[in-house]
Design an enzyme around this catalytic site. Structure first.
Site, PDB file in Angstrom:
ATOM      1  N   HIS A   7     -33.310  -9.361  11.481  1.00 16.76           N
ATOM      2  CA  HIS A   7     -32.944 -10.610  12.164  1.00 16.76           C
ATOM      3  C   HIS A   7     -33.328 -11.822  11.303  1.00 16.76           C
ATOM      4  CE1 HIS A   7     -33.819  -7.901  15.749  1.00 16.76           C
ATOM      5  NE2 HIS A   7     -32.580  -8.273  15.997  1.00 16.76           N
ATOM      6  N   LYS A  54     -25.238  -4.348  10.162  1.00 15.40           N
ATOM      7  CA  LYS A  54     -25.830  -3.175  10.826  1.00 15.40           C
ATOM      8  C   LYS A  54     -24.952  -2.723  11.988  1.00 15.40           C
ATOM      9  CE  LYS A  54     -28.906  -0.539  12.903  1.00 15.40           C
ATOM     10  NZ  LYS A  54     -29.223  -1.047  14.197  1.00 15.40           N
ATOM     11  N   ASP A  55     -24.452  -3.699  12.760  1.00 17.79           N
ATOM     12  CA  ASP A  55     -23.543  -3.408  13.876  1.00 17.79           C
ATOM     13  C   ASP A  55     -22.137  -3.761  13.391  1.00 17.79           C
ATOM     14  OD1 ASP A  55     -25.576  -2.921  16.195  1.00 17.79           O
ATOM     15  OD2 ASP A  55     -26.299  -4.655  15.106  1.00 17.79           O
ATOM     16  N   MET A 100     -31.097 -10.249  20.461  1.00 15.48           N
ATOM     17  CA  MET A 100     -31.700  -9.809  21.731  1.00 15.48           C
ATOM     18  C   MET A 100     -33.225  -9.768  21.608  1.00 15.48           C
ATOM     19  SD  MET A 100     -29.085  -7.150  23.465  1.00 15.48           S
ATOM     20  CE  MET A 100     -29.576  -5.705  22.561  1.00 15.48           C
ATOM     21  N   VAL A 140     -30.693  -4.805   6.406  1.00 15.47           N
ATOM     22  CA  VAL A 140     -32.053  -4.744   5.860  1.00 15.47           C
ATOM     23  C   VAL A 140     -32.650  -3.392   6.245  1.00 15.47           C
ATOM     24  CG1 VAL A 140     -34.354  -5.787   5.885  1.00 15.47           C
ATOM     25  CG2 VAL A 140     -32.316  -7.240   5.981  1.00 15.47           C
ATOM     26  N   ALA A 175     -37.130  -8.992  20.079  1.00 15.32           N
ATOM     27  CA  ALA A 175     -37.834  -7.888  19.401  1.00 15.32           C
ATOM     28  C   ALA A 175     -37.510  -7.973  17.906  1.00 15.32           C
ATOM     29  CB  ALA A 175     -37.453  -6.528  19.989  1.00 15.32           C
ATOM     30  N   LEU A 183     -33.463  -1.216   9.698  1.00 19.46           N
ATOM     31  CA  LEU A 183     -34.345  -1.797  10.706  1.00 19.46           C
ATOM     32  C   LEU A 183     -33.578  -1.944  12.011  1.00 19.46           C
ATOM     33  CD1 LEU A 183     -36.332  -4.644   8.905  1.00 19.46           C
ATOM     34  CD2 LEU A 183     -36.809  -2.219   9.029  1.00 19.46           C
ATOM     35  N   SER A 184     -34.233  -1.630  13.111  1.00 20.10           N
ATOM     36  CA  SER A 184     -33.634  -1.782  14.436  1.00 20.10           C
ATOM     37  C   SER A 184     -34.746  -1.960  15.450  1.00 20.10           C
ATOM     38  CB  SER A 184     -32.827  -0.521  14.796  1.00 20.10           C
ATOM     39  OG  SER A 184     -32.558  -0.500  16.182  1.00 20.10           O
ATOM     40  N   SER A 185     -34.490  -2.803  16.449  1.00 17.32           N
ATOM     41  CA  SER A 185     -35.487  -2.984  17.512  1.00 17.32           C
ATOM     42  C   SER A 185     -35.753  -1.657  18.220  1.00 17.32           C
ATOM     43  CB  SER A 185     -34.987  -4.008  18.531  1.00 17.32           C
ATOM     44  OG  SER A 185     -34.643  -5.208  17.872  1.00 17.32           O
TER      45      SER A 185
HETATM   46  P1  AMP Z   1     -29.770  -7.358  18.152  1.00 18.45           P
HETATM   47  O1  AMP Z   1     -30.989  -8.149  18.442  1.00 18.45           O
HETATM   48  O2  AMP Z   1     -30.018  -5.901  17.910  1.00 18.45           O
HETATM   49  O3  AMP Z   1     -28.629  -7.637  19.094  1.00 18.45           O
HETATM   50  O4  AMP Z   1     -29.267  -7.883  16.745  1.00 18.45           O
HETATM   51  C1  AMP Z   1     -29.031  -9.263  16.528  1.00 18.45           C
HETATM   52  C2  AMP Z   1     -28.326  -9.407  15.204  1.00 18.45           C
HETATM   53  O5  AMP Z   1     -29.147  -8.883  14.162  1.00 18.45           O
HETATM   54  C3  AMP Z   1     -27.006  -8.633  15.150  1.00 18.45           C
HETATM   55  O6  AMP Z   1     -26.042  -9.438  14.485  1.00 18.45           O
HETATM   56  C4  AMP Z   1     -27.373  -7.406  14.367  1.00 18.45           C
HETATM   57  O7  AMP Z   1     -26.279  -6.835  13.669  1.00 18.45           O
HETATM   58  C5  AMP Z   1     -28.393  -7.967  13.393  1.00 18.45           C
HETATM   59  N1  AMP Z   1     -29.254  -6.910  12.852  1.00 18.45           N
HETATM   60  C6  AMP Z   1     -29.941  -5.969  13.548  1.00 18.45           C
HETATM   61  N2  AMP Z   1     -30.575  -5.136  12.704  1.00 18.45           N
HETATM   62  C7  AMP Z   1     -30.291  -5.557  11.439  1.00 18.45           C
HETATM   63  C8  AMP Z   1     -30.640  -5.104  10.127  1.00 18.45           C
HETATM   64  N3  AMP Z   1     -31.426  -4.042   9.937  1.00 18.45           N
HETATM   65  N4  AMP Z   1     -30.165  -5.791   9.067  1.00 18.45           N
HETATM   66  C9  AMP Z   1     -29.360  -6.876   9.244  1.00 18.45           C
HETATM   67  N5  AMP Z   1     -28.989  -7.352  10.444  1.00 18.45           N
HETATM   68  C10 AMP Z   1     -29.452  -6.700  11.527  1.00 18.45           C
END
Ligand code: AMP
Length: 285
Positions: free
Chosen positions: A40, A152-153, A33, A179, A35, A187-189
């Site tokens: 990522h 992470k998810d 998504m 990560v 950010a 890490l998270s957006s």
């Molecule tokens: P998102 O943009 O939050 O939907 O995440 C996109 C992908 O990145 C998903 O498969 C998430 O599980 C993965 N992701 C998000 N944060 C992390 C992290 N800290 N370490 C590894 N993968 C991540």
């Protein structure tokens, strides 16, 4: 500045991928998504290590957000994302708009039951239906050999594995490790939502579930270990959605002593920010 090919329509995505296929190249997809952060980018690197070409999608999927959730305020920075993806070596970025993904009259949804009944599924009704629908679309649009998702998810990763198994979508789903910041925070957006004080408290989330996992490895029962973790986090100011000890493949609740590999999962709020984390129970010390 390094640049990366960016496409905004399914037709353009397919024509680029068709050229790779004609040259006999294998293709990986990394859905995001945007950010983007190092979590990522680690998935992009993992994808690159397993295939000739890597396509990344950036789409803030409206149908996976609840009416009171952060769809409108979700962080967006396309220019920075494209720069990071170019540097990470992605071959193509797919950035559809909402009308491209959900044209007028869109009326098909994908629902994975069972795995979505509780944990994040209980507190975010329709969330996983939104995720399964958009991921099914992306997999059909790109038809990759592999698609890479983060642990992470964790519940989402299992939902997607079940989705492709149940619908016979010919793709291998690959999970990448979480990560973390140096202090352990995943890490998270959404971490940008945290105030300075909340950011200082946030690493306790990881610490608490590591302690639960260590207690479990020593033979403590699942309920007692999870409760101790919950109390620790509540005392630090978190509002708990769940602290759970589950089977790593089925997400079924576990009680009593558990085997190594069982999963400890947490979702908790700091202020308005919902944070997620999970770890595996290690082998006995
Ligand atoms: P998102 O943009 O939050 O939907 O995440 C996109 C992908 O990145 C998903 O498969 C998430 O599980 C993965 N992701 C998000 N944060 C992390 C992290 N800290 N370490 C590894 N993968 C991540």
């Amino acid at each position: 500045m390094t640049t990366v090919v960016t496409v905004r329509t399914v037709a353009d995505l397919r024509s680029h991928i068709a050229k790779w296929r004609k040259a006999g190249e294998s293709v990986a997809l990394v859905p995001t998504m945007g950010a983007l952060h190092e979590g990522h980018l680690s998935l992009v690197k993992l994808a690159k290590s397993k295939s000739d070409r890597v396509a990344v999608s950036i789409f803030v999927n409206p149908i996976q957000f609840g009416p009171r959730e952060d769809f409108h305020s979700y962080p967006r920075d396309e220019a920075a994302d494209l720069d990071k993806l170019a540097k990470a070596g992605a071959d193509l970025v797919f950035v559809p708009d909402t009308a491209e993904m959900y044209p007028e009259g869109f009326s098909t949804h994908v629902k994975v039951s069972d795995l979505t009944d509780d944990l994040c599924g209980a507190s975010r009704p329709n969330h996983f239906e939104g995720v399964a629908t958009v991921v099914a679309k992306l997999l059909l649009q790109a038809a990759p050999d592999i698609a890479v998702f983060g642990e992470k998810d964790y519940q989402q990763l299992l939902v997607i594995k079940r989705l492709v198994r149940d619908l016979n979508i010919p793709v291998e789903i690959v999970g990448g490790p979480i990560v973390r910041e140096a202090d352990g925070l995943a890490l998270s957006s959404r971490n940008v939502y945290l105030t300075e004080a909340q950011r200082k408290t946030a690493p306790l989330l990881h610490q608490a579930i590591e302690e639960v996992a260590a207690d479990l490895a020593r033979g403590e029962g699942a309920d007692a270990a999870a409760l101790a973790g919950r109390f620790k986090l509540e005392a630090a100011g978190f509002r708990i959605d769940y602290v759970a000890v589950r089977d790593a493949d089925t997400l079924k609740p576990l009680s009593g002593p558990v085997k190594p590999g069982a999963r400890v999962l947490v979702a908790a709020y700091l202020g308005k920010t919902r944070l997620l984390d999970n770890v595996a129970v290690p082998a006995k010390a």
